[in-house]
Structures are given as C-alpha cells and as structure tokens.
Design an enzyme around this catalytic site. Structure first.
Site, short mmCIF file in Angstrom:
data_model
loop_
_atom_site.label_atom_id
_atom_site.label_comp_id
_atom_site.label_asym_id
_atom_site.label_seq_id
_atom_site.Cartn_x
_atom_site.Cartn_y
_atom_site.Cartn_z
N HIS A 206 28.99 19.69 -15.52
CA HIS A 206 29.04 18.26 -15.19
C HIS A 206 28.75 17.34 -16.38
O HIS A 206 28.89 16.14 -16.26
CB HIS A 206 28.06 17.93 -14.05
C1 UD1 Z 1 22.79 12.24 -14.31
C2 UD1 Z 1 21.87 12.44 -15.51
C3 UD1 Z 1 21.99 13.87 -16.02
C4 UD1 Z 1 21.77 14.88 -14.92
C5 UD1 Z 1 22.70 14.56 -13.76
C6 UD1 Z 1 22.49 15.51 -12.59
C7 UD1 Z 1 21.68 10.37 -16.87
C8 UD1 Z 1 22.00 9.74 -18.18
N1 UD1 Z 1 22.24 11.56 -16.63
O1 UD1 Z 1 24.11 12.39 -14.79
O2 UD1 Z 1 21.01 14.07 -17.04
O3 UD1 Z 1 22.01 16.17 -15.41
O4 UD1 Z 1 22.45 13.22 -13.33
O5 UD1 Z 1 23.38 15.27 -11.56
O6 UD1 Z 1 20.95 9.80 -16.08
N2 UD1 Z 1 28.43 9.95 -8.49
C9 UD1 Z 1 28.76 9.96 -7.17
N3 UD1 Z 1 27.73 9.98 -6.26
C10 UD1 Z 1 26.42 10.00 -6.62
C11 UD1 Z 1 26.12 9.97 -8.00
C12 UD1 Z 1 27.14 9.96 -8.92
O7 UD1 Z 1 29.91 9.95 -6.77
O8 UD1 Z 1 25.54 10.04 -5.75
C13 UD1 Z 1 29.54 9.96 -9.47
C14 UD1 Z 1 29.96 8.58 -9.91
O9 UD1 Z 1 31.33 8.59 -10.12
C15 UD1 Z 1 29.26 8.41 -11.23
C16 UD1 Z 1 29.28 9.84 -11.78
O10 UD1 Z 1 29.14 10.66 -10.62
O11 UD1 Z 1 29.87 7.50 -12.04
C17 UD1 Z 1 28.19 10.15 -12.75
O12 UD1 Z 1 26.92 9.82 -12.19
P1 UD1 Z 1 25.74 9.29 -13.13
O13 UD1 Z 1 24.55 9.03 -12.30
O14 UD1 Z 1 26.23 8.18 -14.00
O15 UD1 Z 1 25.45 10.46 -14.14
P2 UD1 Z 1 25.39 12.05 -13.90
O16 UD1 Z 1 26.53 12.67 -14.59
O17 UD1 Z 1 25.17 12.40 -12.48
#
Ligand code: UD1
Length: 367
Positions: A206
C-alpha cells in the site's frame, strides 16, 4: 487525577491506542480522552478495528477524511486546536508516524502542552516517505519519547535528544498482539478463504512508493502471480491500492492470487500467524511477523525497524520485484532463526502509564 489525551487517525494507530487504553484503565488516576482525527474513516479501515480491539468510542471524532498531505495535516490542526484548548490535558500522546501524529505534535507544542510520542526514534533515512518527515518532526517536539527498539535510542542520541527525555519501554503493538492471540488462535480465516493453514502467502502492498507508479505496481502484481504459481497468495487490498489497480484495469491472471477486502485486526493477525510467508511493505506487519515467528519479506529498500531483521524473521527484498523469487526460495527452504526483541513482552503500555504519571511535572522542552 491526570488527564491524558491520545490522538489517533489511521489504521496502524488503533492497535497502539488499544494497548494504552487497556493499561490506562488499570490506573484510576488517569482520565483518558480519545480523539480520532478521521484520517481513516471506512468501516473496514477504522470502526471494525475499534470493535475488534474492544476500544470504546472516541470522545471526539474530527472527520478530517482523505486529501493531500497538506490538506490532511492542515485540517487536523485546525480541528484539533479548539478540542485541546477545551480539554487542556496534562499529557498529549501521539503514536507512530501518520499525519495525525505530526499535526497533533505541532498543535500541542504551540499550545505549550506536554507531548509524548509512542514509537519514537524509528528512522528509515528515506526522506521521500511522508512518515519519515512525520517521525523526525514529532520527535523533535516531544517532551517524552517512548522507544520501541534499541535503534530508536541510537537514532535519538545521534540527534542529540536529551537523555532525560528518552524511555525504552518496548512495543505497545506487541502488547495488543499478545492480548489478542488466544482469540486469534480460535479463528479459521484461512479455511474461510479456502487456503490450507501453513501453505499460503499473506501479502499487502500500500505504500505510495510501490503503488503510485503504474509500472512498479504492475511489476509487483506480476511478481505476486509468480508466487501464486507456487503457493496461494491472499492479498487484503488497501483502498489506495484498490484504486490504483482499478486505474490499471488489473485483473489477476491466476485464481491463486486472491485479492480480498481489507481485514479487521483479528482476522489479519490470524491470516499472518498461519501463513508460510508474509510479503509486505507495511511497518507494523514486519513487527507482527517477528513476534509471531513467521518469515517476512519486506518489499522496500530500507526498514525503520531494524530489530525485525537483527532478531526477527524479516528480510529486505528491496523495491525491485525481480529480486522476490530468490528471497522466497530462501524463506521457503529453511525456517529462520529468531528471538523476541527486548521488552516486547506485553507490558510496554503499562510502563508508559507509569512514566506519564511520574513525569507529569517534567519541565517542558526549552523552559
Ligand atoms: C496511512 C499512513 C501510513 C500507514 C497507512 C495504513 C500517513 C502519512 N500514512 O497511509 O503510514 O501505513 O495509513 O493504512 O499517515 N482511503 C479510503 N478509506 C479510508 C482511508 C483511506 O478509501 O478509510 C483511501 C483514500 O483514497 C485515500 C487513500 O486511501 O486518499 C490513502 O489514505 P491516507 O490516509 O492518505 O494514507 P494511507 O496510504 O492509508
């Protein structure tokens, strides 16, 4: 009475929060206020974890949601400031390296609140990772730094953090893992998915470095298809990866590469525990695989958790998918020798509770 506010935002925070909440419950002197920034908001990414981990509902839900790095951090800071102004906790506790961590650290310190960082001192030395920036800034600001493995102490000393702020307490995530193992052992997740215990691979990818370049992501998926020709691969897919695979119009060519929805905490632990090998770019899973004694191949160039290689079952494959087969051969050939890292004993959060209580009068940094 001492008021402690814990701020969480994203999935890896929730297992750490659970350890703190269980330890704080045993200390009637501590009033625990839980604040969820809402960075992760999907049922499968958030509330399912609170249920699995038996954490009560957060006291505050800030609903910041997804967005760019700056949007997430900025929205969190704006939403958090009035809450901390209202609560004025004796300690603000942040954990790990997610955007909620850095946002809280900046707000709390600008309000002259005492800040403690759980999982301090880890360093990948890779400044392209948003998490590395979050770690460095948070550690620079924290009044008390709770360290999970010896490398954390080395890194913080090299950065000249004052000795009296350092506490080597162990790993709170392993507290939660140990508490939940008896429940996990009763779960037959492999059976439900249709693979045999001990004869499959658990995979997760991821990180932006692996998902955000279409060529790189496709190359990893092809490498996983090759793995699946040898052992079934179960891959719970993070929403970001799901979206990127959709953009690629990717469909596995092998029925043995099983792309499934993200799992809750207990099911994921069960899926790791009974795997022959774990393939991942997650930080937490390297630690969990080490604690479970399951071989782990990390799909990154570096790890901020070197103890998982020194003591544990972790090996760094690197970011080139062509290297995977050699590492997989080795992992399948012989069980890796491993031992439990120091202070990964289920008591890290109890040590933290003790320290927070005894350091409530610790002078603030720079005062
Ligand atoms: C975040 C953490 C990362 C951790 C990961 C675990 C930071 C900088 N990174 O990254 O260290 O390993 O969480 O999961 O904080 N999304 C959804 N639903 C959700 C959450 C996210 O659809 O409930 C999607 C969205 O499109 C979003 C993308 O996932 O833009 C990324 O989510 P984001 O919270 O920005 O970062 P992670 O990659 O999850």
């Amino acid at each position: 009475m001492m008021k402690v506010s814990s701020i969480v935002g994203a999935r890896p925070n929730f297992t750490k929060l659970a350890a703190l909440e269980f330890a704080f419950r045993k200390r009637p002197e501590i009033q625990h206020v839980i604040i969820h920034t809402g960075q992760h908001y999907d049922e499968l990414m958030s509330s399912r974890f609170f249920e699995d981990l038996e954490i009560r509902e957060p006291d505050y839900q800030l609903n910041v949601g997804s967005g760019s790095q700056a949007e997430q951090v900025g929205r969190t800071m704006m939403a958090l400031e009035p809450v901390l102004a209202e609560e004025r906790p004796d300690w603000v506790v942040v954990m790990g390296d997610v955007n909620a961590t850095i946002a809280t650290a900046v707000v709390a310190k600008k309000m002259s609140l005492r800040l403690a960082h759980v999982e301090a001192g880890l360093r990948s030395f890779n400044w392209a990772m948003p998490e590395e920036i979050n770690r460095v800034v948070t550690d620079r600001l924290a009044d008390l730094l709770f360290v999970s493995e010896p490398s954390g102490l080395d890194n913080l000393r090299a950065e000249a953090v004052e000795e009296e702020r350092l506490r080597f307490v162990g790993n709170v995530m392993i507290d939660t893992l140990m508490r939940c193992l008896p429940i996990v052992e009763r779960r037959d997740v492999a059976g439900h998915i249709g693979v045999s215990s001990g004869e499959y691979v658990t995979a997760t990818i991821h990180r932006p470095s692996n998902t955000d370049s279409p060529e790189r992501l496709r190359a990893w998926m092809l490498a996983l298809e090759d793995v699946a020709a040898r052992l079934p691969v179960v891959f719970p897919v993070h929403p970001r990866t799901r979206e990127k695979l959709g953009e690629l119009r990717y469909e596995p060519r092998s029925a043995e590469l099983r792309l499934i929805e993200p799992l809750g905490y207990l099911d994921m632990l069960a899926l790791m525990k009974n795997a022959r090998v774990v393939l991942t770019d997650s930080g937490g899973m390297q630690e969990e695989a080490t604690a479970l004694g399951v071989a782990c191949l990390t799909l990154r160039d570096e790890t901020e958790r070197p103890v998982t290689i020194q003591c544990g079952t972790n090996r760094l494959v690197g970011s080139n998918p062509d290297r995977l087969p050699v590492f997989l051969d080795e992992a399948l050939r012989a069980p890796l020798k491993h031992r439990m890292p120091e202070k990964w004993d289920g008591k890290a959060a109890e040590r933290i509770a003790e320290e927070l209580l005894s350091c409530r009068a610790l002078p603030l940094r720079g005062r």
